[in-house]
Scaffold this motif. Structure first.
Motif, PDB file in Angstrom:
ATOM      1  N   THR A  66       0.830  -1.208   0.000  1.00 21.06           N
ATOM      2  CA  THR A  66       0.000   0.000   0.000  1.00 21.06           C
ATOM      3  C   THR A  66       0.869   1.265   0.000  1.00 21.06           C
ATOM      4  OG1 THR A  66      -1.615  -1.222   1.286  1.00 21.06           O
ATOM      5  CG2 THR A  66      -1.878   1.152   1.207  1.00 21.06           C
ATOM      6  N   SER A  67       1.835   1.296   0.926  1.00 18.84           N
ATOM      7  CA  SER A  67       2.710   2.470   1.005  1.00 18.84           C
ATOM      8  C   SER A  67       3.445   2.693  -0.305  1.00 18.84           C
ATOM      9  CB  SER A  67       3.732   2.288   2.126  1.00 18.84           C
ATOM     10  OG  SER A  67       3.099   2.303   3.372  1.00 18.84           O
ATOM     11  N   PHE A  68       3.932   1.599  -0.892  1.00 15.64           N
ATOM     12  CA  PHE A  68       4.754   1.730  -2.098  1.00 15.64           C
ATOM     13  C   PHE A  68       3.911   2.133  -3.304  1.00 15.64           C
ATOM     14  CE2 PHE A  68       7.563  -1.644   0.049  1.00 15.64           C
ATOM     15  CZ  PHE A  68       8.122  -0.675   0.847  1.00 15.64           C
ATOM     16  N   ILE A  69       2.620   1.741  -3.312  1.00 16.70           N
ATOM     17  CA  ILE A  69       1.761   2.178  -4.421  1.00 16.70           C
ATOM     18  C   ILE A  69       1.651   3.700  -4.392  1.00 16.70           C
ATOM     19  CG2 ILE A  69      -0.599   2.209  -5.308  1.00 16.70           C
ATOM     20  CD1 ILE A  69      -0.892  -0.686  -4.501  1.00 16.70           C
ATOM     21  N   SER A 209      -6.602   1.804   3.790  1.00 11.50           N
ATOM     22  CA  SER A 209      -5.869   2.651   2.844  1.00 11.50           C
ATOM     23  C   SER A 209      -5.389   1.862   1.619  1.00 11.50           C
ATOM     24  CB  SER A 209      -4.690   3.338   3.533  1.00 11.50           C
ATOM     25  OG  SER A 209      -3.880   2.412   4.170  1.00 11.50           O
ATOM     26  N   PHE A 210      -5.366   0.521   1.739  1.00 14.05           N
ATOM     27  CA  PHE A 210      -5.046  -0.305   0.569  1.00 14.05           C
ATOM     28  C   PHE A 210      -6.062  -0.043  -0.543  1.00 14.05           C
ATOM     29  CE2 PHE A 210      -5.534  -4.555  -1.574  1.00 14.05           C
ATOM     30  CZ  PHE A 210      -4.323  -4.517  -2.254  1.00 14.05           C
ATOM     31  N   LEU A 211      -7.346   0.052  -0.143  1.00 15.04           N
ATOM     32  CA  LEU A 211      -8.387   0.317  -1.139  1.00 15.04           C
ATOM     33  C   LEU A 211      -8.256   1.731  -1.701  1.00 15.04           C
ATOM     34  CD1 LEU A 211     -11.423  -1.400   0.613  1.00 15.04           C
ATOM     35  CD2 LEU A 211      -9.814  -2.340  -1.052  1.00 15.04           C
ATOM     36  N   ILE A 212      -7.884   2.674  -0.821  1.00 21.01           N
ATOM     37  CA  ILE A 212      -7.674   4.057  -1.305  1.00 21.01           C
ATOM     38  C   ILE A 212      -6.544   4.058  -2.341  1.00 21.01           C
ATOM     39  CG2 ILE A 212      -7.107   6.422  -0.625  1.00 21.01           C
ATOM     40  CD1 ILE A 212      -8.170   5.832   2.136  1.00 21.01           C
ATOM     41  N   ALA A 213      -5.505   3.266  -2.069  1.00 21.01           N
ATOM     42  CA  ALA A 213      -4.371   3.200  -2.999  1.00 21.01           C
ATOM     43  C   ALA A 213      -4.825   2.689  -4.362  1.00 21.01           C
ATOM     44  CB  ALA A 213      -3.273   2.305  -2.432  1.00 21.01           C
ATOM     45  N   LEU A 214      -5.674   1.654  -4.351  1.00 22.63           N
ATOM     46  CA  LEU A 214      -6.139   1.096  -5.622  1.00 22.63           C
ATOM     47  C   LEU A 214      -6.996   2.118  -6.369  1.00 22.63           C
ATOM     48  CD1 LEU A 214      -6.960  -2.596  -4.659  1.00 22.63           C
ATOM     49  CD2 LEU A 214      -4.902  -1.669  -5.728  1.00 22.63           C
ATOM     50  N   CYS A 217      -4.777   4.531  -8.031  1.00 22.82           N
ATOM     51  CA  CYS A 217      -4.181   3.976  -9.252  1.00 22.82           C
ATOM     52  C   CYS A 217      -5.103   4.232 -10.439  1.00 22.82           C
ATOM     53  CB  CYS A 217      -3.965   2.478  -9.112  1.00 22.82           C
ATOM     54  SG  CYS A 217      -2.537   2.071  -8.143  1.00 22.82           S
ATOM     55  N   PHE A 218      -6.395   3.949 -10.222  1.00 22.19           N
ATOM     56  CA  PHE A 218      -7.365   4.158 -11.298  1.00 22.19           C
ATOM     57  C   PHE A 218      -7.436   5.637 -11.665  1.00 22.19           C
ATOM     58  CE2 PHE A 218     -11.772   5.122 -12.577  1.00 22.19           C
ATOM     59  CZ  PHE A 218     -11.772   4.429 -13.776  1.00 22.19           C
ATOM     60  N   LEU A 219      -7.491   6.511 -10.654  1.00 26.47           N
ATOM     61  CA  LEU A 219      -7.608   7.944 -10.921  1.00 26.47           C
ATOM     62  C   LEU A 219      -6.372   8.468 -11.662  1.00 26.47           C
ATOM     63  CD1 LEU A 219      -9.246   9.362  -7.653  1.00 26.47           C
ATOM     64  CD2 LEU A 219     -10.300   8.872  -9.874  1.00 26.47           C
ATOM     65  N   VAL A 220      -5.207   7.956 -11.290  1.00 24.01           N
ATOM     66  CA  VAL A 220      -3.990   8.402 -11.971  1.00 24.01           C
ATOM     67  C   VAL A 220      -4.012   7.947 -13.428  1.00 24.01           C
ATOM     68  CG1 VAL A 220      -1.486   8.026 -12.126  1.00 24.01           C
ATOM     69  CG2 VAL A 220      -2.516   8.612  -9.942  1.00 24.01           C
ATOM     70  N   TRP A 221      -4.497   6.715 -13.650  1.00 24.56           N
ATOM     71  CA  TRP A 221      -4.585   6.232 -15.033  1.00 24.56           C
ATOM     72  C   TRP A 221      -5.520   7.140 -15.838  1.00 24.56           C
ATOM     73  CZ3 TRP A 221      -8.912   4.311 -17.720  1.00 24.56           C
ATOM     74  CH2 TRP A 221      -8.606   3.780 -18.989  1.00 24.56           C
ATOM     75  N   VAL A 222      -6.688   7.489 -15.248  1.00 28.35           N
ATOM     76  CA  VAL A 222      -7.624   8.389 -15.933  1.00 28.35           C
ATOM     77  C   VAL A 222      -6.944   9.729 -16.204  1.00 28.35           C
ATOM     78  CG1 VAL A 222      -9.758   9.703 -15.674  1.00 28.35           C
ATOM     79  CG2 VAL A 222      -9.678   7.305 -14.980  1.00 28.35           C
ATOM     80  N   LEU A 223      -6.266  10.251 -15.177  1.00 30.44           N
ATOM     81  CA  LEU A 223      -5.628  11.559 -15.312  1.00 30.44           C
ATOM     82  C   LEU A 223      -4.613  11.566 -16.452  1.00 30.44           C
ATOM     83  CD1 LEU A 223      -4.795  14.418 -14.141  1.00 30.44           C
ATOM     84  CD2 LEU A 223      -3.033  13.180 -12.897  1.00 30.44           C
ATOM     85  N   ILE A 224      -3.720  10.579 -16.462  1.00 27.14           N
ATOM     86  CA  ILE A 224      -2.598  10.624 -17.404  1.00 27.14           C
ATOM     87  C   ILE A 224      -3.048  10.316 -18.827  1.00 27.14           C
ATOM     88  CG2 ILE A 224      -0.340   9.624 -17.971  1.00 27.14           C
ATOM     89  CD1 ILE A 224      -0.126  11.116 -15.457  1.00 27.14           C
ATOM     90  N   TRP A 225      -3.955   9.344 -19.001  1.00 30.64           N
ATOM     91  CA  TRP A 225      -4.274   8.898 -20.357  1.00 30.64           C
ATOM     92  C   TRP A 225      -5.663   9.292 -20.856  1.00 30.64           C
ATOM     93  CZ3 TRP A 225      -0.830   5.833 -17.532  1.00 30.64           C
ATOM     94  CH2 TRP A 225       0.425   5.675 -18.154  1.00 30.64           C
ATOM     95  N   ARG A 226      -6.493   9.883 -20.002  1.00 30.79           N
ATOM     96  CA  ARG A 226      -7.849  10.166 -20.431  1.00 30.79           C
ATOM     97  C   ARG A 226      -8.273  11.622 -20.213  1.00 30.79           C
ATOM     98  NH1 ARG A 226      -7.037   6.387 -22.768  1.00 30.79           N
ATOM     99  NH2 ARG A 226      -8.205   4.466 -23.067  1.00 30.79           N
ATOM    100  N   GLY A 305       1.521  -1.423 -13.744  1.00 32.98           N
ATOM    101  CA  GLY A 305       2.889  -1.860 -13.463  1.00 32.98           C
ATOM    102  C   GLY A 305       3.298  -1.502 -12.049  1.00 32.98           C
ATOM    103  N   ILE A 306       2.825  -0.338 -11.593  1.00 32.44           N
ATOM    104  CA  ILE A 306       3.185   0.109 -10.242  1.00 32.44           C
ATOM    105  C   ILE A 306       2.603  -0.829  -9.196  1.00 32.44           C
ATOM    106  CG2 ILE A 306       2.712   1.931  -8.550  1.00 32.44           C
ATOM    107  CD1 ILE A 306       3.200   3.921 -10.849  1.00 32.44           C
TER     108      ILE A 306
END
Lengths: 367, 323
Positions: A66-69, A209-214, A217-226, A305-306
């Motif tokens: 979780t921390s590393f994500i 917070s593991f779920l928050i991390a996941l 991840c989705f939000l970052v994917w949306v941000l960067i590619w969408r 990948g992260i």
């Protein structure tokens, strides 16, 4: 002809090369284990059993993951805009202050699910604040972001030291830490997640917070590619001149990117501070910010990948801790060596094998 | 004790604390002027401190210890060079990796060899660099002002301290008055031009990293067998980064590097002195301010409020020969 410009299929670029680099890193780490007179194979076996053998081990592994994500995402977002944020460590540390202040203020009055959104915002705000000055210096003053973020790691460390030793410490106690949060300031454990697979979480601090991390991840994917913003960030990362020609404002994108990056790093604090120890402790980040660099590199700066590489480092952390119990000759710091090797081979030496693989590929395909 | 005596004692400890910074910052000077960012200074210092302590412990000879420290530090430089010059990897990532490897390896090997929780064995006195009393130090002591300064600040240091200060003019001379130095600076500003002149950019950068490794070896050696008598876990404790800050604060120039290191050393010594004391009018000043001050000053400088710091132009960019 140079081999650097030859295109390779994706499975080689994103699968085979990282895998070979990883194997090299483990080979060299194995050499160290062998050199101090222990068996590398036995060590690897103990490491894997320790990390994945029981429900509790898996719980710990996912806790570290979780921390590393969070820190991996923080580094990756910055890299997409061509910025090297080496300050995730300090941003996470300051983020802990944000989360702790929210928890201390609210835990008497409301249940955890009311506190949580405020804590997420608090942690992200404090993390972003820590990234704001280096971002401004990069955007407006042209100071190198790597240097300024390193400086801020130390400035934050001194600041937090002061806060904990002088201001937030419980009067009469020796340990520089805040009081323990009540349940209203804690994140619940995910025992049901482990139980779904038939394991027992035991003492493992895997938490919400593991779920928050996941989700992040989705939000970052949306941000960067969408999104348009993500497109502008990537344009700036690939070619600053093209970005400026296209009318993308450099300082605006640098500021926004670094604030997001700092915010993600800050959220990492939710996991250890509100999830595990339920109090703000000195040096609680413990190098996770730097691990984020390796995680992001290994994961090719992509959220999917992260997650995978964060899991790998989670296994290393938890397995390494178990390993040092079972093999007294190996200290816990062996995982620091393995991390260093992974960063070296998967990060700094990522192009080392490429020329030979290109040649092999050309021979095999007959091109 | 009057104020002057206090000042002299702080000054003496400032000099002692600035020596590892000075060696390391000069090391960084050589690699950064050649266009190689060196975040790995911290790791090199740590690894060489460990190597120096081990060799000095086994041989009982301080000079062999120094050689060991230099050797390991140069080996780290080669790995950095192999990654960032030969393979054109990211220099910062490579430096971070080396810091991790050094931090882990020193403890793992130390525990395996000495079984003292990451400490090495106590180095015998002949394996250490002890302080040298300069001629006339005792005679001078009673002379007002100059006497204590000579006896407590200038005299009574170990040989590495004097070598450190000697390295400053030597570095200046090498960088600004030799062909090697000219080419080294050129490689950091415009490697293309150097390549056109028929000089190998890669070999030039390797040589600058060897020099950096050499100087960093002194810094580590100073930590483990001059300032103390054994290697201790994470002994460098961020000094490599302070040295990096000093290097930037000095705008990548040798003499200002010395002054910056002395300033940061002084801040450190002053922080130690101020622990638990209070100033008139202000009251007790938190020591953390002094710990953070080198970094804050460097950021203020980078913001362009104290002159402008212009880094070497080609810094951090791997050189690719035209295809």
């Amino acid at each position: 002809m140079s081999t650097a410009s030859v295109p390779l299929p994706a499975w080689i670029n994103y699968g085979l090369i990282p895998l070979l680099n990883l194997i090299l890193a483990f080979l060299f780490s194995g050499l160290v284990v062998w050199a101090i007179g222990e068996s590398p194979f036995e060590a690897l076996q103990l490491l894997l059993i320790g990390a994945l053998g029981r429900g509790e081990g898996i719980g710990f592994t996912l806790f570290y993951t979780t921390s590393f994500i969070f820190t991996g995402l923080s580094v990756a977002v910055a890299i997409h805009a061509g910025l090297f944020n080496i300050g995730s460590e300090g941003q996470a540390y300051l983020g802990g202050l944000g989360a702790a202040l929210v928890a201390l203020a609210m835990d008497h009055y409301v249940p955890w699910y009311v506190t949580m959104p405020f804590a997420v915002i608090g942690a992200a705000l404090f993390g972003a604040a820590c990234a704001a000055i280096p971002a401004w210096l990069q955007a407006k003053r042209g100071s190198h972001i790597v240097i300024t973020t390193i400086m801020f790691n130390f400035i934050v460390s001194s600041l937090m030291n002061y806060m904990l030793v002088r201001l937030l410490i419980v009067p009469g106690k020796m340990a520089p830490e805040t009081r323990t949060f009540l349940p209203g300031g804690q994140l619940p454990k995910l025992d049901w997640l482990i139980a779904m697979f038939g394991g027992k979480i035991g003492a493992a601090p895997l938490n919400f917070s593991f779920l928050i991390a996941l989700i992040m991840c989705f939000l970052v994917w949306v941000l960067i590619w969408r999104t348009k913003l993500g497109y502008e960030m990537r344009t700036l990362g690939i070619s600053p001149t093209a970005a400026s020609y296209a009318g993308i404002r450099y300082s605006r994108i640098v500021m926004i990117t670094m604030l997001i990056s700092g915010g993600l790093a800050g959220m990492m604090a939710l996991n250890p501070v509100m999830g595990a120890s339920a109090r703000l402790q000195i040096e609680f980040v413990g190098g996770a910010g730097f691990v984020g660099i390796a995680v992001s590199l290994m994961g090719r700066n992509h959220p999917a990948g992260i997650i995978l590489s964060a899991l790998l480092f989670g296994i290393l952390y938890q397995g390494g801790a178990e390993l040092s119990f079972d093999m007294p000759g190996i200290t816990r710091d062996m995982i620091v060596v393995i991390q260093g090797m992974v960063i070296l081979f998967a990060g700094a030496l990522e192009y080392m094998l490429r020329p030979s693989i290109v040649r092999l590929y050309q021979q095999l395909t007959g091109k | 004790m009057d104020y002057f005596d206090i000042f002299i004692s702080i000054l003496g400890s400032a000099v002692r604390l600035s020596i590892p910074l000075l060696f390391t910052a000069l090391a960084g000077l050589f690699s950064e002027r050649a266009g190689i960012f060196d975040i790995g200074l911290e790791g090199k210092m740590l690894a060489s401190a460990f190597a120096a302590a081990c060799v000095a412990y086994w041989t009982g000879n301080a000079w062999f210890g120094l050689l060991g420290g230099i050797g390991v530090s140069i080996a780290f430089s080669f790995v950095h060079g192999f990654a960032s010059i030969t393979n054109r990897g990211n220099q910062i990532v490579s430096g971070v990796a080396l810091n991790f490897v050094a931090a882990g390896l020193t403890i793992v090997l130390g525990q395996a060899w000495f079984r003292q929780g990451g400490r090495t064995g106590q180095v015998p006195p002949e394996g250490r660099f002890s302080s040298i009393v300069l001629p006339g130090a005792d005679m001078m002591r009673d002379v007002p002002i100059i006497g204590p300064l000579y006896a407590n600040v200038i005299s009574g240091n170990n040989i590495l301290t004097y070598i450190a200060f000697l390295m400053v003019p030597i570095s200046w001379w090498v960088l600004y008055r030799t062909r090697f130095g000219l080419r080294l600076r050129a490689v950091g500003e415009n490697p293309g031009a150097v390549d056109t002149a028929g000089i190998s950019v890669a070999w030039m950068r390797y040589r600058s990293l060897i020099v950096a490794g050499f100087l960093c070896g002194f810094a580590g050696t100073y930590l483990s067998i001059a300032q103390s008598a054994a290697f201790i876990n994470n002994m460098s404790a961020g000094k490599g980064y302070i040295a990096l800050a000093a290097l930037i604060f000095a705008k990548w120039k040798p003499v200002p590097v010395m002054l910056a290191c002395l300033l940061f050393g002084f801040l450190d010594a002053f922080a130690n002195f101020m622990q638990g004391k209070s100033l008139p009018l202000i009251g007790e000043v938190p020591v953390q301010i002094f710990q953070a001050l080198p970094y804050i000053l460097t950021c203020v400088l980078l913001a362009g409020f104290i002159g402008t710091a212009r880094p070497p132009k080609a810094g951090g960019v791997p050189y690719t020969k035209e295809r």
